[in-house]
Design an enzyme around this catalytic site. Structure first.
Site, PDB file in Angstrom:
ATOM      1  N   CYS A 184      -7.159 -16.336 -72.883  1.00 25.03           N
ATOM      2  CA  CYS A 184      -6.622 -15.095 -73.458  1.00 25.03           C
ATOM      3  C   CYS A 184      -7.661 -14.039 -73.707  1.00 25.03           C
ATOM      4  O   CYS A 184      -7.555 -13.121 -74.277  1.00 25.03           O
ATOM      5  CB  CYS A 184      -6.234 -15.718 -74.989  1.00 25.03           C
ATOM      6  SG  CYS A 184      -5.242 -17.162 -75.063  1.00 25.03           S
ATOM      7  N   HIS A 324      -8.650 -10.634 -82.716  1.00 26.74           N
ATOM      8  CA  HIS A 324      -7.713 -11.546 -81.871  1.00 26.74           C
ATOM      9  C   HIS A 324      -6.605 -12.128 -82.641  1.00 26.74           C
ATOM     10  O   HIS A 324      -5.535 -12.165 -81.954  1.00 26.74           O
ATOM     11  CB  HIS A 324      -8.561 -12.816 -81.280  1.00 26.74           C
ATOM     12  CG  HIS A 324      -8.112 -13.481 -80.113  1.00 26.74           C
ATOM     13  ND1 HIS A 324      -7.617 -13.120 -78.839  1.00 26.74           N
ATOM     14  CD2 HIS A 324      -7.570 -14.919 -80.048  1.00 26.74           C
ATOM     15  CE1 HIS A 324      -7.107 -13.848 -78.158  1.00 26.74           C
ATOM     16  NE2 HIS A 324      -7.106 -15.050 -78.750  1.00 26.74           N
ATOM     17  N   GLU A 335     -12.374 -16.785 -86.871  1.00 28.58           N
ATOM     18  CA  GLU A 335     -12.853 -15.238 -86.233  1.00 28.58           C
ATOM     19  C   GLU A 335     -13.199 -14.519 -87.522  1.00 28.58           C
ATOM     20  O   GLU A 335     -14.156 -13.618 -87.595  1.00 28.58           O
ATOM     21  CB  GLU A 335     -11.518 -14.509 -85.729  1.00 28.58           C
ATOM     22  CG  GLU A 335     -11.826 -13.200 -85.437  1.00 28.58           C
ATOM     23  CD  GLU A 335     -10.705 -12.831 -84.536  1.00 28.58           C
ATOM     24  OE1 GLU A 335     -10.841 -11.607 -83.831  1.00 28.58           O
ATOM     25  OE2 GLU A 335      -9.392 -13.043 -84.527  1.00 28.58           O
ATOM     26  N   LYS A 356      -1.012  -8.666 -82.881  1.00 28.45           N
ATOM     27  CA  LYS A 356      -0.256  -9.609 -82.434  1.00 28.45           C
ATOM     28  C   LYS A 356       0.928  -9.991 -83.478  1.00 28.45           C
ATOM     29  O   LYS A 356       2.006 -10.666 -83.230  1.00 28.45           O
ATOM     30  CB  LYS A 356      -1.015 -11.030 -82.299  1.00 28.45           C
ATOM     31  CG  LYS A 356      -1.762 -11.048 -81.212  1.00 28.45           C
ATOM     32  CD  LYS A 356      -2.506 -12.261 -80.814  1.00 28.45           C
ATOM     33  CE  LYS A 356      -3.408 -12.130 -79.386  1.00 28.45           C
ATOM     34  NZ  LYS A 356      -4.702 -11.261 -79.811  1.00 28.45           N
ATOM     35  N   HIS A 361       1.817 -13.081 -79.018  1.00 24.92           N
ATOM     36  CA  HIS A 361       0.239 -13.483 -78.256  1.00 24.92           C
ATOM     37  C   HIS A 361       0.848 -13.336 -76.708  1.00 24.92           C
ATOM     38  O   HIS A 361       1.192 -14.133 -76.255  1.00 24.92           O
ATOM     39  CB  HIS A 361       0.055 -14.546 -78.581  1.00 24.92           C
ATOM     40  CG  HIS A 361      -1.683 -15.009 -78.083  1.00 24.92           C
ATOM     41  ND1 HIS A 361      -2.183 -14.199 -77.036  1.00 24.92           N
ATOM     42  CD2 HIS A 361      -2.410 -15.880 -78.199  1.00 24.92           C
ATOM     43  CE1 HIS A 361      -3.262 -14.720 -76.810  1.00 24.92           C
ATOM     44  NE2 HIS A 361      -3.677 -15.602 -77.398  1.00 24.92           N
ATOM     45  N   PHE A 420      -8.868 -20.062 -74.655  1.00 28.69           N
ATOM     46  CA  PHE A 420      -8.886 -21.581 -74.724  1.00 28.69           C
ATOM     47  C   PHE A 420      -9.869 -21.880 -73.506  1.00 28.69           C
ATOM     48  O   PHE A 420     -10.288 -21.136 -72.344  1.00 28.69           O
ATOM     49  CB  PHE A 420      -7.526 -22.228 -73.919  1.00 28.69           C
ATOM     50  CG  PHE A 420      -6.489 -22.106 -75.041  1.00 28.69           C
ATOM     51  CD1 PHE A 420      -6.846 -21.992 -76.434  1.00 28.69           C
ATOM     52  CD2 PHE A 420      -5.349 -22.779 -74.739  1.00 28.69           C
ATOM     53  CE1 PHE A 420      -5.966 -22.115 -77.381  1.00 28.69           C
ATOM     54  CE2 PHE A 420      -4.381 -23.086 -75.722  1.00 28.69           C
ATOM     55  CZ  PHE A 420      -4.595 -22.834 -77.001  1.00 28.69           C
TER      56      PHE A 420
END
Length: 432
Positions: A184, A324, A335, A356, A361, A420
């Site tokens: 991502c 994010h 975050e 998002k 996403h 990830f």
């Protein structure tokens, strides 16, 4: 002695130069988006501001057996409106998205290829998962009809680097050409590395971004097995709810974001419209867990601080932070901590939002699409809100601009991406 003298002043000159610690400034001159909430930049931006979510029940296949049955799929995408039938047979859906978004960005930039040195135009485009639909289709062909019936285009259709390869063929771009895969964080890494290439003089223009098209039975099944996806199947439009107490996972989406990065003097010499200047880029690795972010957002903190250092600014200079913000419990908490630990007392003052909540996403494409949202926010003076944030989470206590766009004078903004594998990337852009 003479050589030492020249080297000394060369190094001194480097220290005095501006953003990205390179020799040349890098600006954004073209943008393109293909998403579930808009098939071009105008539609996409309107949806972010008006709260028109692109998330719905999956129609690409029967999702009944899946715990999560919703996604941000691009409806009514007809590849034959963009490519001839022979081209369609050679490109996975993901690659088609990459090319369409790149065409939009190139058109927006106003670059006339016939007037350019094509060896100075590069492509750096990525994907996280690659041609998953092609892999599934051709595996079924193998099982039902045998290996000799697999399409000869199988490998070129499924490998990630073909995003850059086909885009370079499309525009005859003969400069640096490769792809990045960092889950991502892919889109943000592609943009940051493109800026680095231009700043050091290895290209004048780079077509960059990322694409993803993983809304397939295997893709959905894998993320469902990880328990990463929202199961709010009855309320798809409000299922993606970053920073909300009742968030229950992210919503898979597909699409592409493309940007044209250009050396500043090259852009001004042709009278280009400039959306902003990339002044900071930070990257780091968590070295912690295959999917969970590091405690306290430690990895993200290092990427943020690196970007601030490269930009030579303090946290107080950031007017807006595009998060994010995946709508998963751990990501949103970590975050939030990362912003606090990086920004200090300014953390509670800087507006933070996650787009998002509308797009879902888009995995690898997220960072590229979200930087486009940032430059549109700077251009319009409107911060896109975090939609669906109705129940505040005590662990997420920043200013998330809930459910309503906010007018603001945005001069310097930050966008953050976390992938990830512990991949972190931060971009800082300045209005010009």
């Amino acid at each position: 002695m003479k050589r030492f003298f020249l080297l000394f002043f060369y190094k001194k000159d480097l220290k005095e130069r501006t953003p990205m610690d390179g020799l040349r400034r890098v600006v954004i001159t073209g943008i393109g988006v293909l998403s579930s909430c808009g098939k071009n930049v105008e539609q996409f931006w309107s949806s972010l501001i008006e709260g028109q979510s692109g998330i719905d029940r999956i129609t690409a296949f029967d999702p009944t057996a899946f715990p999560s049955q919703i996604a941000g799929g691009i409806k009514d995408f007809n590849a034959l409106e963009h490519f001839n039938s022979k081209e369609v047979k050679k490109m996975d859906r993901m690659i088609q998205f990459a090319v369409v978004a790149s065409r939009q960005a190139m058109k927006d930039s106003g670059i006339i290829l016939e007037k350019e040195d094509l060896t100075r135009i590069g492509v750096l485009f990525g994907s996280g998962i690659g041609g998953l639909s092609t892999i599934e289709t051709e595996h079924n062909v193998y099982l039902s009809r045998g290996p000799t019936k697999i399409t000869p285009f199988f490998i070129p259709m499924e490998i990630v680097d073909m995003t850059s390869g086909i885009i370079s063929i499309e525009f005859h771009a003969k400069g640096p050409n490769f792809s990045i895969v960092s889950a991502c964080a892919t889109g943000s890494h592609c943009i940051g590395e493109s800026a680095r290439i231009i700043s050091t003089g290895d290209a004048d223009v780079i077509i960059t971004g990322a694409a993803e098209a993983a809304i397939t039975p295997l893709g959905m099944g894998g993320f469902c097995s990880m328990k990463a996806l929202s199961r709010n199947n009855e309320n798809p439009k409000s299922a993606s709810r970053p920073f909300d107490l009742n968030r229950d996972g992210f919503v898979m989406a597909e699409g592409s974001g493309a940007l044209i990065l250009e050396e500043y003097e090259h852009a001004t010499s042709r009278g280009a419209k400039i959306y902003g200047e990339l002044i900071g880029y930070g990257l780091s690795g968590d070295a912690y867990h295959i999917t969970q972010p590091a405690p306290e957002g430690e990895g993200a903190v290092r990427a943020i601080n690196m970007a601030l250092k490269k930009a030579r600014i303090n946290p107080e200079a950031i007017d807006y932070y595009n998060a994010h913000g995946t709508s998963t419990k751990y990501n949103d908490e970590m975050e939030t901590l990362a912003v606090k630990n990086s920004f200090g007392s300014h953390a509670k003052k800087v507006p933070v939002s996650s787009t998002k909540s509308i797009t879902g996403h888009m995995l690898a494409a997220a960072g590229a699409v979200e930087l486009i949202a940032v430059v549109k926010a700077m251009e319009t003076g409107l911060i896109p809100p975090t939609w669906n944030l109705t129940t505040p989470d005590p662990a997420c206590d920043l200013d998330y601009v809930p459910n309503c766009p906010r007018e603001a004078n945005l001069n310097i903004c930050m966008s953050n991406s976390l992938g990830f594998g512990g991949h972190n990337a931060t971009l800082i852009v300045k209005k010009m």
